[in-house]
Motif scaffolding. Structure first.
Motif, PDB file in Angstrom:
ATOM      1  N   PRO A 241       0.802  -1.235   0.000  1.00  0.00           N
ATOM      2  CA  PRO A 241       0.000   0.000   0.000  1.00  0.00           C
ATOM      3  C   PRO A 241       0.827   1.274   0.000  1.00  0.00           C
ATOM      4  O   PRO A 241       0.400   2.300  -0.529  1.00  0.00           O
ATOM      5  N   LYS A 242       2.021   1.214   0.552  1.00  0.00           N
ATOM      6  CA  LYS A 242       2.866   2.421   0.568  1.00  0.00           C
ATOM      7  C   LYS A 242       3.299   2.787  -0.855  1.00  0.00           C
ATOM      8  O   LYS A 242       3.324   3.954  -1.236  1.00  0.00           O
ATOM      9  N   GLY A 243       3.643   1.786  -1.650  1.00  0.00           N
ATOM     10  CA  GLY A 243       4.020   2.033  -3.034  1.00  0.00           C
ATOM     11  C   GLY A 243       2.829   2.463  -3.873  1.00  0.00           C
ATOM     12  O   GLY A 243       2.930   3.387  -4.694  1.00  0.00           O
ATOM     13  N   GLN A 244       1.694   1.785  -3.681  1.00  0.00           N
ATOM     14  CA  GLN A 244       0.497   2.115  -4.462  1.00  0.00           C
ATOM     15  C   GLN A 244       0.009   3.522  -4.137  1.00  0.00           C
ATOM     16  O   GLN A 244      -0.307   4.310  -5.038  1.00  0.00           O
TER      17      GLN A 244
ATOM     18  N   ARG B 191      -7.491   9.247   2.643  1.00  0.00           N
ATOM     19  CA  ARG B 191      -8.543   8.666   1.804  1.00  0.00           C
ATOM     20  C   ARG B 191      -8.026   7.502   0.951  1.00  0.00           C
ATOM     21  O   ARG B 191      -8.686   6.460   0.866  1.00  0.00           O
ATOM     22  N   PRO B 192      -6.841   7.634   0.310  1.00  0.00           N
ATOM     23  CA  PRO B 192      -6.329   6.477  -0.436  1.00  0.00           C
ATOM     24  C   PRO B 192      -6.092   5.250   0.441  1.00  0.00           C
ATOM     25  O   PRO B 192      -6.339   4.122   0.014  1.00  0.00           O
ATOM     26  N   ALA B 193      -5.638   5.474   1.676  1.00  0.00           N
ATOM     27  CA  ALA B 193      -5.400   4.343   2.581  1.00  0.00           C
ATOM     28  C   ALA B 193      -6.721   3.675   2.970  1.00  0.00           C
ATOM     29  O   ALA B 193      -6.815   2.442   3.027  1.00  0.00           O
ATOM     30  N   ALA B 194      -7.734   4.491   3.233  1.00  0.00           N
ATOM     31  CA  ALA B 194      -9.051   3.942   3.580  1.00  0.00           C
ATOM     32  C   ALA B 194      -9.633   3.167   2.400  1.00  0.00           C
ATOM     33  O   ALA B 194     -10.235   2.096   2.573  1.00  0.00           O
TER      34      ALA B 194
ATOM     35  N   SER C 253       6.758   9.307   8.531  1.00  0.00           N
ATOM     36  CA  SER C 253       5.481   9.536   9.205  1.00  0.00           C
ATOM     37  C   SER C 253       4.313   9.082   8.340  1.00  0.00           C
ATOM     38  O   SER C 253       3.373   8.433   8.823  1.00  0.00           O
ATOM     39  N   ARG C 254       4.375   9.392   7.037  1.00  0.00           N
ATOM     40  CA  ARG C 254       3.288   8.964   6.161  1.00  0.00           C
ATOM     41  C   ARG C 254       3.341   7.454   5.907  1.00  0.00           C
ATOM     42  O   ARG C 254       2.298   6.813   5.768  1.00  0.00           O
ATOM     43  N   GLN C 255       4.536   6.883   5.873  1.00  0.00           N
ATOM     44  CA  GLN C 255       4.640   5.428   5.746  1.00  0.00           C
ATOM     45  C   GLN C 255       3.974   4.744   6.940  1.00  0.00           C
ATOM     46  O   GLN C 255       3.237   3.768   6.783  1.00  0.00           O
ATOM     47  N   ALA C 256       4.247   5.267   8.125  1.00  0.00           N
ATOM     48  CA  ALA C 256       3.672   4.683   9.348  1.00  0.00           C
ATOM     49  C   ALA C 256       2.153   4.810   9.344  1.00  0.00           C
ATOM     50  O   ALA C 256       1.428   3.890   9.753  1.00  0.00           O
ATOM     51  N   MET C 257       1.663   5.953   8.895  1.00  0.00           N
ATOM     52  CA  MET C 257       0.214   6.167   8.857  1.00  0.00           C
ATOM     53  C   MET C 257      -0.455   5.208   7.878  1.00  0.00           C
ATOM     54  O   MET C 257      -1.504   4.620   8.182  1.00  0.00           O
ATOM     55  N   ILE C 258       0.151   5.024   6.715  1.00  0.00           N
ATOM     56  CA  ILE C 258      -0.414   4.101   5.726  1.00  0.00           C
ATOM     57  C   ILE C 258      -0.410   2.680   6.269  1.00  0.00           C
ATOM     58  O   ILE C 258      -1.393   1.941   6.141  1.00  0.00           O
TER      59      ILE C 258
END
Length: 276
Positions: A151-154, A168-171, A257-262
């Motif tokens: 998901p981090k790459g996508q 939103r993309p993660a959800a 930080s964004r990697q961890a959130m995803i």
């Protein structure tokens, strides 16, 4: 009705690597890809203008200005018309009515098989609802290939194109992946990870081909040399090089930080793909 062909339907999210898989499968001597068939309407009606974002508009991957200038698509249109009196412009492969959806999709795939003689037809539409319709409303021999990407790459592929937030993309990743897993729970299907495919294409492709009832051919790795008429997909479908490169710039550019959130937001989906 028994059919002499099988449909490999690639299901997954945007930027999951479907164009690469589509091209690799299409390069088999007994296979043919039509690309993202969901978009046939736009190509048949030439609704895709040539812009900076869509440089190729409604042209065919083979280089023809439109599918109407392409001998491959013209032959399919002629066969559809012989069978039904309809043309590709009149086919509604996204019909809301289940009977119309089933009839028009059967007509297209049977006509394509008649024209090409292929044992394997690839539809890389990716869309969940199209796959659900094919499985529920038709008797077509569909084998779904659930193509999964980290998901981090996508999500990075979306973020770098202007989406500022990863929420939103993660959800959406979590929701759609879980929904797809549920749909395929009792369906004979293939699960493939994009990262595995690009890191070691040959054994992964060999396994996929065996699951589809065909032997792997080494020429599949030279996919850029194969004839191509697939609709939509990224710019890779028009390249002259068969090189496969690992796209993992997200590791440096996404930020910790964004990697961890995803990772946190998509955990239910990533866990499920590894354990169910």
């Amino acid at each position: 009705m028994s059919r002499s062909y099988r449909i490999a339907y690639i299901v997954g999210l945007q930027h999951c690597g479907s164009t690469l898989l589509d091209l690799l499968l299409n390069a088999h001597s007994e296979a043919v890809s039509v690309g993202e068939l969901f978009e046939l309407h736009e190509y048949a009606h030439e609704l895709k203008p040539k812009t900076e974002q869509t440089r190729f508009g409604s042209s065919c991957t083979c280089g023809a200005d439109s599918i109407w200038d392409c001998a491959f698509w013209q032959a399919i249109n002629d066969q559809v018309e012989r069978r039904s009196g309809l043309t590709l412009r009149e086919l509604d492969l996204r019909a809301q009515d289940p009977v119309r959806f089933a009839d028009h999709n059967r007509l297209f795939f049977d006509s394509l098989a008649d024209v090409t003689g292929s044992k394997l037809i690839i539809d890389s539409s990716k869309r969940f609802h199209r796959l659900a319709g094919l499985l529920k409303y038709t008797d077509l021999p569909v084998t779904p290939i659930h193509l999964l990407r980290d998901p981090k790459g996508q999500i990075y592929s979306l973020v770098k194109r202007g989406k500022a937030s990863v929420l939103r993309p993660a959800a959406y990743y979590r929701q759609t992946t879980l929904k797809t897993l549920k749909l395929l729970r009792d369906v004979e299907s293939i699960r493939l990870r994009y990262e595995n495919l690009v890191a070691d294409p040959e054994p992964n492709l060999n396994e996929v081909m065996l699951s589809l009832g065909l032997d792997y051919q080494r020429s599949q790795l030279n996919w850029a040399e194969a004839e191509r008429h697939n609709l939509a997909g990224n710019r890779m479908r028009r390249t002259s090089s068969s090189a496969i490169t690992v796209k993992d710039e997200w590791r440096e550019k996404l930020g910790l930080s964004r990697q961890a959130m995803i990772t946190m937001l998509t955990l239910p989906a990533t866990y499920a793909t590894r354990h169910y």
